[in-house]
Structures are given as structure tokens and as C-alpha cells.
Motif scaffolding. Structure first.
Motif, PDB file in Angstrom:
ATOM      1  N   LEU A 256       0.822  -1.117   0.093  1.00 22.07           N
ATOM      2  CA  LEU A 256      -0.121  -0.017  -0.145  1.00 22.07           C
ATOM      3  C   LEU A 256       0.766   1.391   0.022  1.00 22.07           C
ATOM      4  CD1 LEU A 256      -2.808   1.142   0.031  1.00 22.07           C
ATOM      5  CD2 LEU A 256      -2.775   1.115   2.529  1.00 22.07           C
ATOM      6  N   HIS A 257       1.791   1.216   0.821  1.00 22.31           N
ATOM      7  CA  HIS A 257       2.942   2.563   0.845  1.00 22.31           C
ATOM      8  C   HIS A 257       3.903   2.505  -0.323  1.00 22.31           C
ATOM      9  CE1 HIS A 257       2.026   2.541   5.592  1.00 22.31           C
ATOM     10  NE2 HIS A 257       0.928   2.831   4.628  1.00 22.31           N
ATOM     11  N   THR A 292      -9.111   7.316  10.282  1.00 22.89           N
ATOM     12  CA  THR A 292      -9.495   7.957   8.966  1.00 22.89           C
ATOM     13  C   THR A 292     -10.179   7.239   8.040  1.00 22.89           C
ATOM     14  OG1 THR A 292      -7.381   9.306   9.310  1.00 22.89           O
ATOM     15  CG2 THR A 292      -8.439   9.726   7.298  1.00 22.89           C
ATOM     16  N   PHE A 293     -11.255   7.929   7.704  1.00 27.34           N
ATOM     17  CA  PHE A 293     -12.293   7.241   6.651  1.00 27.34           C
ATOM     18  C   PHE A 293     -11.906   8.105   5.185  1.00 27.34           C
ATOM     19  CE2 PHE A 293     -16.074   7.156   4.024  1.00 27.34           C
ATOM     20  CZ  PHE A 293     -16.487   6.090   4.003  1.00 27.34           C
ATOM     21  N   PHE A 294     -11.684   7.156   4.589  1.00 29.95           N
ATOM     22  CA  PHE A 294     -11.148   7.847   2.912  1.00 29.95           C
ATOM     23  C   PHE A 294     -12.528   7.557   2.304  1.00 29.95           C
ATOM     24  CE2 PHE A 294      -7.375   6.485   4.825  1.00 29.95           C
ATOM     25  CZ  PHE A 294      -6.416   7.528   4.617  1.00 29.95           C
ATOM     26  N   ALA A 299      -8.038   3.107   0.772  1.00 34.88           N
ATOM     27  CA  ALA A 299      -7.002   3.368   1.836  1.00 34.88           C
ATOM     28  C   ALA A 299      -5.976   4.314   1.549  1.00 34.88           C
ATOM     29  CB  ALA A 299      -6.385   2.270   2.539  1.00 34.88           C
ATOM     30  N   ASP A 300      -5.345   5.277   2.042  1.00 34.28           N
ATOM     31  CA  ASP A 300      -4.639   6.173   2.020  1.00 34.28           C
ATOM     32  C   ASP A 300      -4.604   7.270   0.786  1.00 34.28           C
ATOM     33  OD1 ASP A 300      -3.206   5.344   4.112  1.00 34.28           O
ATOM     34  OD2 ASP A 300      -1.385   4.624   3.153  1.00 34.28           O
ATOM     35  N   ASP A 301      -5.846   7.153   0.162  1.00 41.72           N
ATOM     36  CA  ASP A 301      -6.447   7.989  -0.972  1.00 41.72           C
ATOM     37  C   ASP A 301      -7.145   8.992  -0.546  1.00 41.72           C
ATOM     38  OD1 ASP A 301      -6.806   9.237  -3.219  1.00 41.72           O
ATOM     39  OD2 ASP A 301      -7.843   7.582  -4.286  1.00 41.72           O
ATOM     40  N   ASN A 364      -8.219  -1.608  -1.439  1.00 41.74           N
ATOM     41  CA  ASN A 364      -9.370  -1.234  -2.226  1.00 41.74           C
ATOM     42  C   ASN A 364     -10.746  -1.589  -1.487  1.00 41.74           C
ATOM     43  OD1 ASN A 364     -10.857  -0.511  -4.452  1.00 41.74           O
ATOM     44  ND2 ASN A 364     -10.604  -2.469  -5.441  1.00 41.74           N
ATOM     45  N   GLY A 365     -10.931  -0.885  -0.727  1.00 42.94           N
ATOM     46  CA  GLY A 365     -12.093  -1.233   0.410  1.00 42.94           C
ATOM     47  C   GLY A 365     -11.798  -0.713   1.900  1.00 42.94           C
TER      48      GLY A 365
END
Length: 438
Positions: A256-257, A292-294, A299-301, A364-365
């Protein structure tokens, strides 16, 4: 959910008369150790479940057995994996990605085909990926019945001791309801944050509300490696002194990172444990953590905005102790199993028209909640499933490792990347995406 209701679908019932359970066993010798009373009970259960369109009703009051929301959704949801059966059979053996091979196996089993046990056994026999093999054995157990017991028996003498022990465990659960283990010794490493770090296998169904009418639902069934790729590989991390009232589920997402570091996502669970039996504990735990809700669903976007919210999740089940493994003068948890449920958000535009390879990508979710004025209306997925985890020999030295796995959490669920027991930043339980932005 469907994979756990094997051989019980109306379509399967219409195809053949159930007959006797022992007539369905290809190798009767595999069941010779069953007592007469056990055989009679299994035969009764087999005939009872297969002679009713809805086997759950035979247990009595439908308020108890027909009120499962996931079960109701499973009967009406359309499959969002639209691969044909032939494609699934091919990809189960030919796809270069182990997670995709496993996903094909679980999807095929979830469709409840007559040859599903044989397909899973062949994969467990031939796949080169260790986790695909033991996850395939778990899918066989989920299908259940005498054919599954016979198929699992083939792996009791497997060269890989973990495969052999999983087979032994699954057979014992199908025959007695309780697990069984081999006789290997265990190794506890002192001065680590957690007394145990138990690698979890998680099978999950996401039921996605496709429109506001509440009449159209889609289903995505995630095999263990696919779920770990999207949401993170989870470890149950108990300490003897507190395991009856709390534990940490520590998750890491790889890939992810951009800098290659693992994305860490820790959940502190609290609850009650029933200890009326000395060899086990029955638990119900809940977690409520700030996240943190994206709004992008990735996630992370943060491209579509973010929102700080408290995310809840529930897990419940049973852990089994191993008196031969002692930690702080107490028996260690050798095995845990149970169910979980929560809420999520899936951006349908990220999966519509996409191949499964494009869907099963890290992050992706995202998990969600109904109790936030902004996040609640976006929540569109009900998440539930089952989990199992046992202590394994991870370094191949013939000894079970109790707490050797790397998990990046303090006892309170805070991020601890150097695993020294001290929070990197007090109160932070999930990687901060802003620290990774250019």
C-alpha cells in the motif's frame, strides 16, 4: 456464507435423494474410528439437513435460526464475481498468483458444486504455495460431511507438518466439534510485547447494497489471502494476564505504501470470556477505534476527502488451550476460531467492469460505521465471516512458535514499528497517511 451451508441448497436437494451418509463416503475406512452412536447421529443429521429446503429450521424457533442477516442476504445477493465455472477451475491451478488461485477455489466451493471437494483436494495436493494448501483444506472442512472427512484424511501424513496438523484439526472438528493437535513441542520467546502472535485465516463475505431501494444486493466472497491483500493480514495478540478481557488484532497491508513499508492497522478489542471449562474460553469482544475514513473507498487515498470517525467491529468464538505450552505458569492458547461482523464502504466504480486482479489490490475497500453523519450515508457493505488461527512452526525447526511473528503494536493497540513495547506516537493505532504524502 454459502460455503458454510454446503449440500443444503434447494438446487442440490432437487438433484438427488440424500440416501445414507456412509453411502457418500468413497473410502469407508476413513471413518472406522467413529463409534456406533456417532455414526447413528451423523446419519440422522445428514438425512435431516438434506431433506429440508432450509435445514436451519429443523433446530426449532426460526426467531433464533432464521434471523441471521448474512444468511438472508446470501439467499438474494447476486455474485459480483461473474467468472464461469470453467474459468474458475482453470484459474484454480493455472493462475500465477497464489491469492488468485485460492480465490478461484473458494469461489468455486461457494457455488456448491458436486466436485468441489475433489477440486479442493487436488489443489491441496499439488499447489506449491503453503497457504493455498492449508486454506484449501479449510474450504473442504467448510463443505463438510463424510466426503470431506475422507478427503482430509489423505493429508494426515503430509510431508509438511502444518498441513498434516490442519488436516487432523479439521477432521476432529467435523467428527467431534473440537480440534486436535499433534505432539510437537512449543517455544515461547520472553521479553516480547505479546505472549502469543497467532496468524489468522479469515474468510469473509461482503454484501454490498447496490442501490438505495434495499432490493438489490451484490456479494463478494473473499478467500483468506485475498482478504489479507485488501484489508491486511491479521494476527491475534493475547497476553495471559489480560486475554479474558482484551486483546489486540494487529494487521499489516503489504504494497500500500509507495516506500515499501507495511501499512499497520491495529484494533484493541474488549469483552467477556466464559471460563466454565478449564481447557477453553468462549468470548464476545468488540472494538471501537478512531480511524481516518477515506471517501474514495481506497485506503491512503484522500483525493475525495477524509473524515475522522470511530469504527466498530465485533468478533466472537472460542479459544482452546494447550497445557503442554506454558506461558507465565498458564496454558497457552493453541487455537482460536469464531465469527466476526462489521460495516464497510466499497466504491462500486472501483470494481464495476474490472477484472478480479484489478479488484484484489491493497486497500481497495475501507471499514466504515453507521454512526457518523457523513460516513453513515456512504456505508454500503455488511461484512461478516469466519476466522481460524493456530500456532505454527514458522522457521521449520520442528518446534511450534508461540510469539515469534512480527506485529507492530503495543498492548493497547498503538503503532510500535520497532517492537520495543513503546508507542511511536501515543494514541496512534493506524498509519498516518499524511506522513506519507509528498
Amino acid at each position: 456464507m454459502a460455503i458454510d451451508l454446503c449440500n443444503k441448497s434447494p438446487g442440490a436437494l432437487a438433484e438427488h435423494h440424500p440416501g445414507r451418509w456412509d453411502a457418500a463416503v468413497q473410502d469407508p475406512k476413513a471413518l472406522e474410528d467413529l463409534a456406533t452412536e456417532q455414526k447413528d447421529a451423523l446419519n440422522f443429521a445428514y438425512r435431516t439437513t438434506l431433506s429440508n429446503v432450509d435445514p436451519r429450521f429443523v433446530a426449532g424457533d426460526p426467531a433464533a435460526w432464521a434471523s441471521d442477516f448474512g444468511y438472508a442476504l446470501d439467499r438474494v445477493a447476486i455474485r459480483l464475481d461473474n467468472r464461469s465455472n470453467d474459468q474458475l477451475r482453470e484459474q484454480a491451478f493455472q493462475h500465477p498468483d497464489p491469492a488468485m488461485r485460492e480465490q478461484a477455489l473458494f469461489e468455486y466451493a461457494d457455488r456448491d458444486h458436486e466436485d468441489a471437494v475433489a477440486l479442493l483436494a487436488e489443489a491441496a495436493r499439488t499447489d506449491q504455495d503453503r497457504q493455498v494448501r492449508w486454506d484449501a483444506l479449510w474450504a473442504i472442512e467448510k463443505l463438510g460431511g463424510p466426503t470431506a472427512i475422507a478427503a482430509l484424511g489423505e493429508f494426515l501424513t503430509d510431508d509438511d507438518p502444518e498441513i498434516a496438523e490442519w488436516a487432523k484439526l479439521f477432521i476432529s472438528e467435523l467428527q467431534t466439534g473440537d480440534p486436535a493437535f499433534d505432539g510437537r513441542s512449543g517455544l515461547y520467546t520472553p521479553d516480547r510485547t505479546f505472549d502469543e502472535t497467532i496468524f489468522l485465516l479469515i474468510h469473509c463475505d461482503l454484501y454490498v447494497r447496490l442501490d438505495p431501494s434495499n432490493t438489490h444486493w451484490g456479494k463478494i466472497s473473499l478467500a483468506p489471502q485475498g482478504l489479507a491483500r485488501i484489508y491486511g493480514q491479521a494476527h491475534a495478540c493475547p497476553n495471559v494476564a489480560t486475554r479474558e478481557k482484551q486483546l489486540v488484532i494487529a494487521k499489516t497491508i503489504d504494497g500500500l505504501h509507495q516506500d515499501g513499508s507495511p501499512h499497520c492497522d491495529n484494533y484493541l478489542f474488549r469483552g467477556f470470556t466464559d471460563r466454565t471449562r478449564r481447557d477453553r474460553g468462549n468470548f464476545f469482544f468488540e472494538s471501537l477505534v478512531p480511524r481516518t475514513f477515506f471517501k474514495s473507498g481506497q485506503a491512503d487515498d484522500p483525493s475525495q476527502g477524509v473524515r475522522q470517525a470511530n469504527i466498530g467491529f465485533a468478533r466472537y468464538g472460542t479459544w482452546h488451550l494447550e497445557p503442554r505450552f506454558q506461558v507465565r505458569e498458564e496454558a497457552a492458547i493453541r487455537y482460536v476460531r469464531g465469527r466476526f461482523q462489521g460495516w464497510g464502504y466499497v466504491d462500486l466504480s472501483r470494481i464495476a467492469g474490472k477484472s478480479l486482479e484489478e479488484v484484489l489490490v491493497p486497500g481497495n475497500g475501507v471499514l466504515s460505521t453507521l454512526h457518523d453523519p457523513e460516513v453513515g450515508p456512504m456505508t454500503n457493505a455488511f461484512i461478516l465471516g469466519t476466522f481460524k488461527g493456530k500456532l505454527n512452526d514458522w522457521d521449520g525447526d520442528g518446534t511450534i512458535d508461540l510469539n515469534s511473528r512480527d506485529v507492530y503494536s503495543t498492548v493497547d493497540g498503538e503503532i510500535d514499528m520497532d517492537q520495543d513495547g513503546v508507542a511511536d506516537r501515543p494514541g496512534l493505532t493506524c498509519c498516518d497517511h499524511t506522513a506519507l504524502m509528498p
